[in-house]
Write a protein that holds these residues in place. Structure first.
Motif, mmCIF file in Angstrom:
data_model
loop_
_atom_site.group_PDB
_atom_site.id
_atom_site.type_symbol
_atom_site.label_atom_id
_atom_site.label_comp_id
_atom_site.label_asym_id
_atom_site.label_seq_id
_atom_site.Cartn_x
_atom_site.Cartn_y
_atom_site.Cartn_z
ATOM 1 N N PRO A 1 0.846 -1.191 0.000
ATOM 2 C CA PRO A 1 0.000 0.000 0.000
ATOM 3 C C PRO A 1 0.882 1.242 0.000
ATOM 4 N N LEU A 2 0.517 2.212 -0.817
ATOM 5 C CA LEU A 2 1.291 3.441 -0.891
ATOM 6 C C LEU A 2 0.939 4.352 0.274
ATOM 7 N N ARG A 3 1.862 5.218 0.635
ATOM 8 C CA ARG A 3 1.628 6.197 1.696
ATOM 9 C C ARG A 3 0.602 7.210 1.210
ATOM 10 N N ASP A 4 -0.096 7.809 2.163
ATOM 11 C CA ASP A 4 -1.147 8.765 1.801
ATOM 12 C C ASP A 4 -0.620 9.913 0.958
ATOM 13 N N ASP A 5 0.566 10.440 1.284
ATOM 14 C CA ASP A 5 1.100 11.560 0.494
ATOM 15 C C ASP A 5 1.475 11.117 -0.916
ATOM 16 N N GLU A 6 1.876 9.848 -1.071
ATOM 17 C CA GLU A 6 2.181 9.314 -2.403
ATOM 18 C C GLU A 6 0.901 9.164 -3.217
ATOM 19 N N CYS A 7 -0.144 8.653 -2.580
ATOM 20 C CA CYS A 7 -1.434 8.521 -3.268
ATOM 21 C C CYS A 7 -1.924 9.885 -3.733
ATOM 22 N N SER A 8 -1.809 10.880 -2.868
ATOM 23 C CA SER A 8 -2.231 12.235 -3.227
ATOM 24 C C SER A 8 -1.426 12.757 -4.425
ATOM 25 N N ALA A 9 -0.108 12.563 -4.395
ATOM 26 C CA ALA A 9 0.749 13.044 -5.492
ATOM 27 C C ALA A 9 0.461 12.321 -6.805
ATOM 28 N N LEU A 10 0.006 11.078 -6.714
ATOM 29 C CA LEU A 10 -0.291 10.291 -7.912
ATOM 30 C C LEU A 10 -1.764 10.361 -8.315
ATOM 31 N N ASP A 11 -2.547 11.132 -7.566
ATOM 32 C CA ASP A 11 -3.983 11.304 -7.860
ATOM 33 C C ASP A 11 -4.742 9.982 -7.837
ATOM 34 N N VAL A 12 -4.465 9.163 -6.811
ATOM 35 C CA VAL A 12 -5.175 7.893 -6.636
ATOM 36 C C VAL A 12 -5.737 7.845 -5.217
ATOM 37 N N PRO A 13 -6.727 6.991 -4.966
ATOM 38 C CA PRO A 13 -7.320 6.917 -3.629
ATOM 39 C C PRO A 13 -6.316 6.452 -2.573
ATOM 40 N N PRO A 14 -6.479 6.917 -1.325
ATOM 41 C CA PRO A 14 -5.617 6.436 -0.235
ATOM 42 C C PRO A 14 -5.678 4.915 -0.139
ATOM 43 N N GLY A 15 -4.535 4.320 0.182
ATOM 44 C CA GLY A 15 -4.475 2.862 0.305
ATOM 45 C C GLY A 15 -4.261 2.135 -1.002
ATOM 46 N N SER A 16 -4.109 2.873 -2.108
ATOM 47 C CA SER A 16 -3.852 2.217 -3.393
ATOM 48 C C SER A 16 -2.547 1.422 -3.304
ATOM 49 N N VAL A 17 -2.514 0.326 -4.031
ATOM 50 C CA VAL A 17 -1.335 -0.540 -4.037
ATOM 51 C C VAL A 17 -0.420 -0.124 -5.180
ATOM 52 N N GLY A 18 0.874 -0.193 -4.905
ATOM 53 C CA GLY A 18 1.839 0.154 -5.934
ATOM 54 C C GLY A 18 3.122 -0.639 -5.795
ATOM 55 N N TRP A 19 3.947 -0.537 -6.827
ATOM 56 C CA TRP A 19 5.277 -1.129 -6.787
ATOM 57 C C TRP A 19 6.194 -0.092 -6.164
ATOM 58 N N VAL A 20 6.873 -0.481 -5.100
ATOM 59 C CA VAL A 20 7.766 0.418 -4.371
ATOM 60 C C VAL A 20 9.185 -0.104 -4.524
ATOM 61 N N ARG A 21 10.091 0.797 -4.886
ATOM 62 C CA ARG A 21 11.513 0.446 -5.028
ATOM 63 C C ARG A 21 12.322 1.415 -4.184
ATOM 64 N N GLU A 22 13.133 0.878 -3.280
ATOM 65 C CA GLU A 22 13.996 1.699 -2.439
ATOM 66 C C GLU A 22 15.450 1.310 -2.692
ATOM 67 N N VAL A 23 16.283 2.325 -2.902
ATOM 68 C CA VAL A 23 17.704 2.100 -3.203
ATOM 69 C C VAL A 23 18.544 3.192 -2.542
ATOM 70 N N TYR A 24 19.832 2.912 -2.434
ATOM 71 C CA TYR A 24 20.813 3.946 -2.123
ATOM 72 C C TYR A 24 21.525 4.297 -3.415
ATOM 73 N N LEU A 25 21.747 5.582 -3.641
ATOM 74 C CA LEU A 25 22.611 6.063 -4.708
ATOM 75 C C LEU A 25 23.944 6.356 -4.036
ATOM 76 N N CYS A 26 24.995 5.700 -4.507
ATOM 77 C CA CYS A 26 26.277 5.730 -3.807
ATOM 78 C C CYS A 26 27.377 6.354 -4.652
ATOM 79 N N GLY A 27 28.228 7.111 -3.984
ATOM 80 C CA GLY A 27 29.448 7.629 -4.577
ATOM 81 C C GLY A 27 30.606 7.147 -3.732
ATOM 82 N N HIS A 28 31.595 6.563 -4.380
ATOM 83 C CA HIS A 28 32.753 6.023 -3.656
ATOM 84 C C HIS A 28 32.312 5.068 -2.545
#
Length: 180
Positions: free
Chosen positions: A58-85
């Motif tokens: 389930p997406l966070r409420d602020d993410e749902c709002s930004a994507l113009d979808v109802p609260p609790g909508s399901v989505g693909w979530v990807r979390e990463v670190y961007l690394c230098g050195h």
């Protein structure tokens, strides 16, 4: 007092004129170019993506709002670190609704250690909406990060009916790298 539900936290997202910060911070937060390219240049090519987690949730409420979808909508979530050195410079969270992915040829789940920014900026069909910034809620940070003063920017990239929301949290090691 019970802990706040991370899905319903409501950070106060700001547009560029509303952010009161140092010029260097503003330059990084509101740069319109590819963060991947900028980080790679800063790292003199010693840049990498470290995947943390991905999957349906389930997406966070602020993410749902930004994507113009109802609260609790399901989505693909990807979390990463961007690394230098081999240092964690940015924590990134990208989300796409299930409905949007089902109706497109976009494959967020197949990126692995490839940069999403690289994909978005190479496809001229993606249009970037305005960048917003705020201090990222500590509850949303990956384990081991506990700072409450970290700046994050987010923007939405649209290609037809497909909308990809990308949030990028700027970590202390990045600021140290920009001011050696």
């Amino acid at each position: 007092m019970p802990a706040a539900n991370p899905c319903t936290l409501r950070p106060h997202w700001l547009n560029q004129p509303e952010v009161d910060s140092y010029p260097t911070t503003l330059d990084w937060l509101f740069d319109q170019g590819s963060l991947t390219q900028r980080l790679s240049a800063l790292a003199h090519g010693d840049f990498s993506i470290e995947p943390l987690a991905q999957g349906w949730q389930p997406l966070r409420d602020d993410e749902c709002s930004a994507l113009d979808v109802p609260p609790g909508s399901v989505g693909w979530v990807r979390e990463v670190y961007l690394c230098g050195h081999r240092q964690h410079w940015v924590f990134a969270r990208s989300v796409v609704t299930k409905a949007a992915l089902d109706n497109s040829d976009f494959s967020l789940e197949q990126l692995g250690s490839r940069s999403l920014g690289e994909v978005l900026f190479q496809d001229p069909a993606f249009a970037r909406r305005p960048i917003q910034a705020c201090h990222y809620p500590v509850e949303w940070l990956p384990p081991g990060l506990t700072r409450a003063d970290l700046w994050v920017r987010r923007s939405r990239f649209d290609r037809g009916e497909l909308a990809v929301l990308v949030a990028e949290v700027f970590l202390p090691d990045l600021w140290r790298a920009t001011h050696p």
